[in-house]
Design a protein around this motif. Structure first.
Motif: not given
Length: 264
Positions: A14-19
């Motif tokens: 649910t955060t932008k960190l993963w992509w």
């Protein structure tokens, strides 16, 4: 435990960190494969500083050459998995939902291993696709000795997953996210290489240095399968156990500290 693991997976997705990290990991593998694929395996003069390599060593080095930066990114991801909770004060809500702190850490370990495999696959997609194209374009054997090469590529997944756990351990031990990242990156890129260089100057230095995380990583990947440098490394399974020991010790110490730390 199942609900705890599912919650940790949802937090990451649910955060932008993963992509964002996925793009960085892909670019890391692709750029290193492009560079190494262009310089390895040519007619190297004796004074070029580039050792003569057989086809399997060229392919393995091309596909895994960026792992050094890749595992640093995975270590940062591991740190941020818990560091972001301390930074944004969401750790209180997490512990209210799962009061048993060892259970919370275990859930993070399982979720992080899954993401470590995912990022490893992303890294390999970038490195193998670009490296294969470059080596083939140069007329070199892009996939020699498939069995040994596939094993090396699969071990990349193991290495990245274990470094993610090492990062998690650092993040738990050092609640300040920025301090944990600076400490981890500083040790991985500055302290450990210098310490390894200094220790290797003494007679018993190689025996000690081969148990350092970066040396153990090189042993697991087996990018250099011949020569004096390879003789001073552990076997691939011994290197795996060393990395696993680092991850277990860091996570274990972090769990012990978390049980005694006030997070309110």
């Amino acid at each position: 435990m199942g609900r705890a693991i599912k919650a940790e997976m949802q937090k990451m997705l649910t955060t932008k960190l993963w992509w964002g990290m996925a793009i960085a990991v892909f670019a890391c593998g692709a750029l290193f494969a492009l560079f190494l694929g262009l310089i390895l395996g040519g007619d190297n003069p004796e004074n070029s500083g580039i050792p003569t390599m057989n086809p399997r060593e060229i392919a393995t080095s091309t596909y895994t050459g960026g792992v050094g930066f890749g595992y640093t990114l995975l270590m940062v991801i591991g740190i941020m998995t818990i560091g972001a909770e301390y930074r944004h004060k969401t750790i209180t809500g997490t512990l209210l939902a799962f009061p048993r702190r060892p259970q919370m850490i275990t859930a993070k370990v399982v979720a992080l291993l899954a993401f470590g495999v995912f990022y490893g696959l992303v890294f390999l997609i970038g490195s193998v696709s670009v490296g294969f194209t470059v080596l083939s374009a140069r007329g070199l054997d892009a996939f020699p000795e498939p069995g040994a090469l596939v094993r090396s590529l699969l071990l990349v997944l193991l290495v990245l997953g274990l470094w993610a756990l090492i990062g998690l351990g650092l993040g738990v031990m050092i609640p300040n996210q920025v301090a944990a990242i600076l400490t981890g990156v500083g040790i991985a890129f500055i302290v450990e290489p210098l310490l390894g260089l200094l220790i290797s100057q003494v007679s018993f230095g190689e025996t000690i240095a081969k148990f350092f995380p970066s040396y153990a990583t090189n042993a697991v990947l087996g990018a250099t399968s011949s020569g004096e440098g390879a003789q001073s490394l552990l076997n691939w399974w011994e290197g795996s156990l060393v990395l696993l020991a680092y991850a277990a010790v860091f996570v274990g110490i972090g769990t012990w500290l978390t049980n005694r730390r006030d997070v309110s």
